[in-house]
Design a protein around this motif. Structure first.
Motif, PDB file in Angstrom:
ATOM      1  N   TYR A 235       0.813  -1.221   0.000  1.00  0.00           N
ATOM      2  CA  TYR A 235       0.000   0.000   0.000  1.00  0.00           C
ATOM      3  C   TYR A 235       0.848   1.273   0.000  1.00  0.00           C
ATOM      4  O   TYR A 235       0.617   2.185  -0.816  1.00  0.00           O
ATOM      5  CB  TYR A 235      -0.947   0.017   1.202  1.00  0.00           C
ATOM      6  CG  TYR A 235      -1.757   1.288   1.297  1.00  0.00           C
ATOM      7  CD1 TYR A 235      -2.945   1.429   0.588  1.00  0.00           C
ATOM      8  CD2 TYR A 235      -1.309   2.374   2.063  1.00  0.00           C
ATOM      9  CE1 TYR A 235      -3.680   2.603   0.638  1.00  0.00           C
ATOM     10  CE2 TYR A 235      -2.031   3.551   2.121  1.00  0.00           C
ATOM     11  CZ  TYR A 235      -3.207   3.665   1.410  1.00  0.00           C
ATOM     12  OH  TYR A 235      -3.932   4.829   1.464  1.00  0.00           O
ATOM     13  N   PHE A 236       1.816   1.380   0.909  1.00  0.00           N
ATOM     14  CA  PHE A 236       2.575   2.621   1.029  1.00  0.00           C
ATOM     15  C   PHE A 236       3.357   2.911  -0.247  1.00  0.00           C
ATOM     16  O   PHE A 236       3.443   4.062  -0.681  1.00  0.00           O
ATOM     17  CB  PHE A 236       3.525   2.558   2.227  1.00  0.00           C
ATOM     18  CG  PHE A 236       4.131   3.889   2.579  1.00  0.00           C
ATOM     19  CD1 PHE A 236       3.453   4.787   3.386  1.00  0.00           C
ATOM     20  CD2 PHE A 236       5.384   4.265   2.084  1.00  0.00           C
ATOM     21  CE1 PHE A 236       3.999   6.027   3.701  1.00  0.00           C
ATOM     22  CE2 PHE A 236       5.931   5.495   2.393  1.00  0.00           C
ATOM     23  CZ  PHE A 236       5.244   6.381   3.208  1.00  0.00           C
ATOM     24  N   VAL A 237       3.903   1.872  -0.849  1.00  0.00           N
ATOM     25  CA  VAL A 237       4.631   2.064  -2.111  1.00  0.00           C
ATOM     26  C   VAL A 237       3.677   2.534  -3.198  1.00  0.00           C
ATOM     27  O   VAL A 237       3.945   3.510  -3.914  1.00  0.00           O
ATOM     28  CB  VAL A 237       5.337   0.759  -2.542  1.00  0.00           C
ATOM     29  CG1 VAL A 237       5.947   0.914  -3.933  1.00  0.00           C
ATOM     30  CG2 VAL A 237       6.407   0.363  -1.536  1.00  0.00           C
ATOM     31  N   ARG A 238       2.537   1.859  -3.310  1.00  0.00           N
ATOM     32  CA  ARG A 238       1.587   2.143  -4.389  1.00  0.00           C
ATOM     33  C   ARG A 238       0.884   3.485  -4.216  1.00  0.00           C
ATOM     34  O   ARG A 238       0.758   4.265  -5.175  1.00  0.00           O
ATOM     35  CB  ARG A 238       0.550   1.012  -4.461  1.00  0.00           C
ATOM     36  CG  ARG A 238      -0.447   1.155  -5.618  1.00  0.00           C
ATOM     37  CD  ARG A 238      -1.502   0.059  -5.582  1.00  0.00           C
ATOM     38  NE  ARG A 238      -2.393   0.181  -4.447  1.00  0.00           N
ATOM     39  CZ  ARG A 238      -2.447  -0.660  -3.414  1.00  0.00           C
ATOM     40  NH1 ARG A 238      -1.629  -1.709  -3.377  1.00  0.00           N
ATOM     41  NH2 ARG A 238      -3.292  -0.473  -2.409  1.00  0.00           N
ATOM     42  N   GLU A 239       0.403   3.766  -3.008  1.00  0.00           N
ATOM     43  CA  GLU A 239      -0.455   4.929  -2.789  1.00  0.00           C
ATOM     44  C   GLU A 239       0.285   6.172  -2.296  1.00  0.00           C
ATOM     45  O   GLU A 239      -0.257   7.267  -2.346  1.00  0.00           O
ATOM     46  CB  GLU A 239      -1.558   4.578  -1.783  1.00  0.00           C
ATOM     47  CG  GLU A 239      -2.485   3.477  -2.268  1.00  0.00           C
ATOM     48  CD  GLU A 239      -3.256   3.859  -3.528  1.00  0.00           C
ATOM     49  OE1 GLU A 239      -3.545   5.063  -3.709  1.00  0.00           O
ATOM     50  OE2 GLU A 239      -3.542   2.963  -4.340  1.00  0.00           O
ATOM     51  N   GLU A 240       1.502   5.991  -1.788  1.00  0.00           N
ATOM     52  CA  GLU A 240       2.239   7.135  -1.257  1.00  0.00           C
ATOM     53  C   GLU A 240       3.499   7.434  -2.071  1.00  0.00           C
ATOM     54  O   GLU A 240       3.620   8.487  -2.675  1.00  0.00           O
ATOM     55  CB  GLU A 240       2.613   6.877   0.213  1.00  0.00           C
ATOM     56  CG  GLU A 240       1.404   6.695   1.131  1.00  0.00           C
ATOM     57  CD  GLU A 240       0.665   7.989   1.401  1.00  0.00           C
ATOM     58  OE1 GLU A 240       1.244   9.067   1.177  1.00  0.00           O
ATOM     59  OE2 GLU A 240      -0.497   7.921   1.850  1.00  0.00           O
ATOM     60  N   MET A 241       4.425   6.468  -2.126  1.00  0.00           N
ATOM     61  CA  MET A 241       5.701   6.741  -2.780  1.00  0.00           C
ATOM     62  C   MET A 241       5.566   6.960  -4.277  1.00  0.00           C
ATOM     63  O   MET A 241       6.206   7.848  -4.845  1.00  0.00           O
ATOM     64  CB  MET A 241       6.688   5.620  -2.498  1.00  0.00           C
ATOM     65  CG  MET A 241       7.146   5.548  -1.057  1.00  0.00           C
ATOM     66  SD  MET A 241       8.508   4.395  -0.833  1.00  0.00           S
ATOM     67  CE  MET A 241       9.807   5.238  -1.719  1.00  0.00           C
ATOM     68  N   MET A 242       4.740   6.127  -4.933  1.00  0.00           N
ATOM     69  CA  MET A 242       4.582   6.297  -6.380  1.00  0.00           C
ATOM     70  C   MET A 242       3.891   7.608  -6.713  1.00  0.00           C
ATOM     71  O   MET A 242       4.187   8.232  -7.741  1.00  0.00           O
ATOM     72  CB  MET A 242       3.797   5.118  -6.958  1.00  0.00           C
ATOM     73  CG  MET A 242       4.569   3.808  -6.988  1.00  0.00           C
ATOM     74  SD  MET A 242       3.605   2.480  -7.753  1.00  0.00           S
ATOM     75  CE  MET A 242       4.793   1.116  -7.722  1.00  0.00           C
ATOM     76  N   LYS A 243       2.992   8.053  -5.836  1.00  0.00           N
ATOM     77  CA  LYS A 243       2.221   9.271  -6.114  1.00  0.00           C
ATOM     78  C   LYS A 243       2.914  10.535  -5.629  1.00  0.00           C
ATOM     79  O   LYS A 243       2.828  11.582  -6.265  1.00  0.00           O
ATOM     80  CB  LYS A 243       0.843   9.161  -5.469  1.00  0.00           C
ATOM     81  CG  LYS A 243      -0.048   8.104  -6.100  1.00  0.00           C
ATOM     82  CD  LYS A 243      -1.417   8.067  -5.432  1.00  0.00           C
ATOM     83  CE  LYS A 243      -2.326   7.021  -6.084  1.00  0.00           C
ATOM     84  NZ  LYS A 243      -3.664   6.972  -5.441  1.00  0.00           N
ATOM     85  N   TYR A 244       3.593  10.444  -4.475  1.00  0.00           N
ATOM     86  CA  TYR A 244       4.107  11.660  -3.851  1.00  0.00           C
ATOM     87  C   TYR A 244       5.611  11.646  -3.588  1.00  0.00           C
ATOM     88  O   TYR A 244       6.166  12.624  -3.112  1.00  0.00           O
ATOM     89  CB  TYR A 244       3.370  11.909  -2.528  1.00  0.00           C
ATOM     90  CG  TYR A 244       1.874  11.995  -2.687  1.00  0.00           C
ATOM     91  CD1 TYR A 244       1.294  13.072  -3.353  1.00  0.00           C
ATOM     92  CD2 TYR A 244       1.044  10.999  -2.191  1.00  0.00           C
ATOM     93  CE1 TYR A 244      -0.086  13.149  -3.510  1.00  0.00           C
ATOM     94  CE2 TYR A 244      -0.330  11.064  -2.339  1.00  0.00           C
ATOM     95  CZ  TYR A 244      -0.888  12.137  -3.006  1.00  0.00           C
ATOM     96  OH  TYR A 244      -2.251  12.207  -3.163  1.00  0.00           O
ATOM     97  N   GLY A 245       6.274  10.532  -3.893  1.00  0.00           N
ATOM     98  CA  GLY A 245       7.704  10.458  -3.656  1.00  0.00           C
ATOM     99  C   GLY A 245       8.049  10.385  -2.181  1.00  0.00           C
ATOM    100  O   GLY A 245       7.192  10.171  -1.325  1.00  0.00           O
TER     101      GLY A 245
END
Length: 618
Positions: A235-245
């Motif tokens: 989740y954190f990779v998909r919804e946070e890092m990919m979207k907001y770095g």
């Protein structure tokens, strides 16, 4: 037999004599040390003289790839830069993304070793198997982007990849960085100063060969698909890092009291609405940036749209910069944070050390240890964004006595200043601490204390389990742990080995920082790339071998238990706020526990039994 994913060659370049030669990589290294940091640690232990001055021509500068570099494995563009650190005196491995590493492989090498010192400022141009030396006096003082473009234009090769230094590296600021792709930094430990000490402005490289081959291509593709699925399922990779770095970490970390403020005097602020990822993407002009073969795309290129610093642009600020030039300094102005970040990039400075050096100086100023006369007119009050940006510039250019002193690192500066200055230096082994709290995450305390390169939040990023509450059976973590307790931290060893594995393979730690890609999957990729059979336990054992080899390097240099301690603040001053309020770190308890788990004696030296178990030649 050399597996197809390796070239089996290291390239030696002597800047003193301008001689170039190749050397076969010992076959044992492929199974015992894997690649990347493993190759570098073995080489430096065997070939670097003891107790040399890191800024002398006797030091060596290594650029190293892994077996997965330039393959279709996710994030396979990493380069490990290794040397003896001029800020700590320890072995140092600094890791950088971008596109430089794949071209080392495409030129027919797994590692480049730089020896000696040029008589005047030079740059290298490596094209396939050819190495050419060029005068670089006309590049002196140029920022990394300008250096990159000038070399590409001169050789009429817009696809050449450049690793270079900025003015800070030329002037041997002890925490200067090696810059790749203009703004990507191999930042920690002062590799830029080592490069500057060798009169080497840049290395340009271009390889025309196709991507690395693997031993079992069909199985390798299946393993790649598995790794990509694991990334997208997290989740954190998909919804946070990919979207907001990486700015997405700022909000999450602050909520757990893990972002230090005011030089670690506090652990919580109300800065999220001004520095968090939403404000970041609303106030700055942001473009996503991807390194080689990266499905995450955490990089952000930003431009300041208005105000005093209008028009300034560069890569980042990343999470660490938001903390280093923001919360650590009591500064909630995103524009001055970005301006300080962009200035540091253009000068070629390590963001983490630069921000922490300034945080220390601000507390000295607050406590009356230094004054405006000593700072040469700068008012180092908390949150003074303009003073922060100006001081970054002065440090990188070594302008004035005070900034020049800070350019030696906060510990050396404190020893020179005297009084109680050293009390406020937040470091381990001389390396400035990153922005990851240790009182609210005792696992993170271990990471900072025992990393071979000094204070380190990524070896491993223990907050993943300790504070964020991730579970992972491979690591022996099947139920949530209490982050405030020193006990039950055995999993830190396994997590450290997983983290090291990414540095051996030539891939990005962000694939595993949230335990997205599993150790078993990395072992499958390695097995199918090399044709050897690696279980994840075999891979972790190779990591453990490298960790112990680096420990032995540091012991040979005179390091021991006495150098594994955090600053006294964390043992004597309870946290004032946040989830860790009232907490201190029982450092001896942590060291005794981890030494025993690692198979080290009470002074932190690996036992003979441990070295024999690891088949480690020291």
């Amino acid at each position: 037999m050399i597996p197809k994913c390796y070239n089996g060659k290291m390239l030696h370049i002597d800047l003193t004599t301008e001689k170039v030669w190749e050397e076969d990589i010992p076959e044992k290294w492929f199974s015992h040390y894997i690649g990347g940091e493993g190759f570098g640690a073995r080489y430096l232990y065997d070939n670097l003289k003891e107790h040399i001055d890191p800024l002398s021509e006797e030091n060596k500068l290594l650029f190293i790839t892994g077996p997965l570099t330039d393959t279709t494995a996710p994030t396979s563009g990493r380069t490990v830069v290794m040397f003896k650190s001029p800020i700590t005196g320890t072995i140092c491995a600094s890791n950088v993304g971008g596109y430089f590493g794949p071209h080392i492989k495409r030129c027919g090498y797994d590692m480049i070793v730089i020896h000696g010192k040029a008589k005047s400022l030079k740059y290298l141009y490596i094209y396939d198997g050819n190495v050419e030396f060029y005068d670089a006096e006309n590049l002196k003082g140029l920022i990394p982007e300008e250096t990159q473009e000038a070399i590409r234009e001169r050789h009429n090769n817009p696809k050449a990849e450049i690793a270079c230094i900025g003015e800070a590296g030329e002037k041997m600021v002890r925490f200067s960085a090696v810059m790749v792709d203009g703004h990507r930094a191999a930042g920690r430990g002062g590799g830029g100063a080592v490069m500057g000490s060798k009169n080497l402005k840049a290395i340009a490289i271009f390889g025309s060969k196709r991507r690395s081959e693997v031993e079992n291509p069909e199985k390798f593709i299946e393993s790649v698909k598995k790794a990509l699925k694991e990334l997208n399922d997290e989740y954190f990779v998909r919804e946070e890092m990919m979207k907001y770095g990486t700015p997405s970490f700022f909000d999450a970390m602050n909520g757990l009291g893990l972002v230090p403020a005011y030089n670690w005097q506090h652990d919580v602020t109300d800065f999220n609405d001004r520095l968090g990822y939403k404000a970041y993407h609303e106030k700055l002009e942001v473009k996503q940036y991807r390194c080689f073969n990266c499905p995450i795309g955490c990089g952000r290129h930003t431009r300041i749209p208005s105000g005093k610093y209008e028009g300034m642009e560069s890569g980042g600020p990343e999470y660490e910069a938001l903390a280093a030039f923001g919360q650590k300094l009591g500064n909630s102005d995103i524009y001055s944070v970005a301006a300080a970040n962009h200035t540091a990039n253009k000068l070629g400075l390590d963001i983490i050390s630069t921000g922490q050096v300034i945080a220390t100086a601000m507390e000295w100023y607050e406590k009356g240890i230094i004054d405006r006369e000593m700072t040469e007119g700068l008012e180092l009050d908390w949150g003074n964004g303009d003073a922060i940006v100006e001081l970054v510039k002065r440090i990188g250019k070594r302008e004035g006595n005070f900034a020049t002193l800070l350019g030696e690192g906060s510990l050396r500066a404190a020893k020179k200043i005297g009084k109680d200055a050293e009390k406020y230096v937040m470091h381990v082994k001389g390396l400035e601490m990153a922005a990851d709290n240790v009182r609210a995450s005792k696992g993170e305390a271990v990471s900072h204390m025992l990393s071979p390169r000094g204070a380190d939040h990524l070896r491993p990023y223990a907050s993943t389990i300790d504070a964020f509450g991730y579970l992972e059976e491979e690591l022996g973590v099947t139920e949530k742990v209490n982050p405030l307790r020193e006990e039950n931290k055995a999993w830190v060893k396994s997590l450290e080995e997983l983290s090291m594995a990414t540095n051996l393979l030539g891939v990005c730690l962000f694939t595993s920082i949230t335990l997205a890609i599993k150790g078993k999957t990395w072992a499958e990729l390695l097995s199918n790339a090399t044709g050897y059979e690696f279980s994840y336990k075999d891979l972790f054992k190779a990591s453990e071998r490298v960790i112990n080899l680096e420990r032995m390097f540091n012991i040979r240099e005179g390091f021991s238990r006495k150098d594994d301690y955090l600053p006294e603040r964390f043992s004597r001053e309870p946290a004032k706020d946040g989830p860790g309020k009232g907490e201190v770190v029982d450092q001896d308890k942590l060291l005794d526990l981890m030494y025993e788990i690692k198979g080290w004696d009470t002074n932190g030296v690996p036992t003979k039994e441990k070295l024999q178990e690891l088949e480690l030649e020291v």
